[in-house]
Design a protein around this motif. Sequence first.
Motif, PDB file in Angstrom:
ATOM      1  N   ILE B 116       0.841  -1.211   0.000  1.00 34.23           N
ATOM      2  CA  ILE B 116       0.000   0.000   0.000  1.00 34.23           C
ATOM      3  C   ILE B 116       0.867   1.249   0.000  1.00 34.23           C
ATOM      4  CG2 ILE B 116      -1.662   1.335   1.376  1.00 34.23           C
ATOM      5  CD1 ILE B 116      -3.065  -1.310   2.019  1.00 34.23           C
ATOM      6  N   ALA B 134      -7.003  -0.945   0.993  1.00 35.70           N
ATOM      7  CA  ALA B 134      -6.504  -1.746   2.115  1.00 35.70           C
ATOM      8  C   ALA B 134      -7.599  -2.695   2.586  1.00 35.70           C
ATOM      9  CB  ALA B 134      -6.079  -0.835   3.265  1.00 35.70           C
ATOM     10  N   ARG B 157      -0.095  -7.402   2.427  1.00 34.32           N
ATOM     11  CA  ARG B 157       0.592  -6.109   2.252  1.00 34.32           C
ATOM     12  C   ARG B 157       2.102  -6.282   2.212  1.00 34.32           C
ATOM     13  NH1 ARG B 157      -2.057  -1.077   5.595  1.00 34.32           N
ATOM     14  NH2 ARG B 157      -0.084  -0.146   4.933  1.00 34.32           N
ATOM     15  N   ILE B 188      -4.087  -6.166   0.698  1.00 33.15           N
ATOM     16  CA  ILE B 188      -4.440  -5.102  -0.246  1.00 33.15           C
ATOM     17  C   ILE B 188      -5.253  -5.744  -1.361  1.00 33.15           C
ATOM     18  CG2 ILE B 188      -2.185  -5.435  -1.371  1.00 33.15           C
ATOM     19  CD1 ILE B 188      -2.276  -2.593  -2.376  1.00 33.15           C
TER      20      ILE B 188
END
Lengths: 365, 365
Positions: B116, B134, B157, B188
């Motif tokens: 992210i 997210a 992530r 994500i």
Amino acid sequence: MTETLTLDASKPLAPGSTIGILGGGQLGRMLALAAARLGLKCHVYDPAPDGPAAEVCAASTTAPWDDEAALRAFAGAVDVVTYEFENVPAASLDLIESLVPIRPGRRALAVSQDRIDEKQFLQDLGLTTAPFAAVDDATTLDAALSKIGAPAILKTRRFGYDGKGQARIMAADEAETALAEMNGAPAILEGFVEFSHEVSVIGARGLDGAVACFDPGENRHQDGILRETTVPARLSAAQRTDAVLLAARILTALDYVGVMGVELFVTPQGLVVNEIAPRVHNSGHWTQDGCLIDQFEQHIRAVAGWPLGDGARHSDVVMENLIGDDVDRVPQIAGTQSAIHLYGKAEARPGRKMGHVNRLTGPVR
Amino acid sequence: MTETLTLDASKPLAPGSTIGILGGGQLGRMLALAAARLGLKCHVYDPAPDGPAAEVCAASTTAPWDDEAALRAFAGAVDVVTYEFENVPAASLDLIESLVPIRPGRRALAVSQDRIDEKQFLQDLGLTTAPFAAVDDATTLDAALSKIGAPAILKTRRFGYDGKGQARIMAADEAETALAEMNGAPAILEGFVEFSHEVSVIGARGLDGAVACFDPGENRHQDGILRETTVPARLSAAQRTDAVLLAARILTALDYVGVMGVELFVTPQGLVVNEIAPRVHNSGHWTQDGCLIDQFEQHIRAVAGWPLGDGARHSDVVMENLIGDDVDRVPQIAGTQSAIHLYGKAEARPGRKMGHVNRLTGPVR
């Protein structure tokens, strides 16, 4: 029949196998780097500690050439042995060879260790060398000078390199001084060859007998040390073919396995063989950046029983040796369009080869 | 002011200096081989023993990432530290950085460790990425799917590589299964990008701020793992320029020192950044045989504060990864006109990168 485990000569070494290298200088270092690319390990043997090769090898032995226990342990730890240095004592090689194959074989070493044997071998093959005669003392030197004439050059028969152990005789009255420089060692008197330039062919021969030669390079020496090799060399197409065929004839006659350097004088009467070196050669360093497969990998492939690789040249190259203080120029050279190769030597003594630089001068035309 | 000896950032490392490498895999091995060419030593640090890099390094440390004494000793033995692996724990890096410089710097690592943060950074630079959101649980996944739509791809992530930690969501009813595959890790959701092919740019930035990018290569993946990179990539001249400028913008924004891999999707609307890797990259292995100076030497030059080298391409190349049992084909490949690079791994497990092959397909036109 023996129970000793020996290499099956019909099988290539598997990745993960270990190649022993006698001599731990820069040639050994670059051989080890080439072997690593192929997933092969190297174990270097050298009497001197902290040589250039050890720090890039999986294993190293520091021991004198006459340490039998160390030689046995070394031979037992490797799958095949090669050398970067042709003056390893015969007794050490005898011991190693009783335990593990040595490539290239002993005949090439024996021939190249003695300047007279080498020239005789080359002449027997029908190749042209400088006229020569053996010299042991003042009487044989006189006879040699009568036969060959001056100017000529007196060299020790064995253990010479980079111009060491050599004395020029421009006229007969210089004979005595030149002989004194031999320090009583057996010598050879060689006639001068009138040549326009020197070239060398780096040839490789595989375990299967296949031969592959790199394009000849043109060498420029200074103070007896190679300064620069330029490829392509100034040669006609016919001379280029002659040079390569001649190298192939030498490799095949010796049933050679590995890479050999063949130095040639270019004369109006044709090519004259100056000397052969049964190992990778300084004048072949340009191949690292001018070819897909360089002389070091070609040697490792041959010694490991792999097929030879593609040695075709993709670029024109000028190779320049960095000798002694030349290495201080590295920061400047790093900013130019060149590939730098340094040998990891801590101290830059005069005449010491510290590294070399390959500059690409264009694509192959 | 501190009394700790630190690297003078204005001075290049002298030959004989030591570069510390975090991670001892094949990228570390090839970095070490490149460093050896330049007369620089390497010291590799890895929790696992007998990794590919150690056997070609002057020194190695085998210790866990949280072994403070080992990290201190390592930092004290080297002049600068780099990494071949972007998931080194932050606490280890904090300790090392208090003792010796780390190049590339921490910002690039932090950005690339979190998908992210990475996408946000790229968008803030004005670059195009896949749409993303997210995801921490079923609620945020629902919201993300409403925003982005299906098909989409759910990824952890952090700590993902070679397709691991990823699950496709072709329709909303697959959301629950995909979320379970994240094992509760922060995730994500990325929208699918319609692209014709993927290319990557290997960019380098020196300590002096100079940027040099290699020609983009075209990547073909299988089962989430890179199989093949072809240079030149299928790109228009304008796309090629865009790709290189975009990579340069990323390098400069991060005040980056070293080599970075930038993966790009080629779409009718332009180039979309897939991801960046703050290290030498598998898709840059073709440079070893297609350029005078390859990605590994370029990285070492940057980290050592040397000028970047000549990364111009002299040949067209196809790089093929040898994955798992592919390595059994090496004897056949050795007989073709290709350069083989093996990593010295003993065991060929499925999906394991064992080596790669570079085939020259012609001179640059």
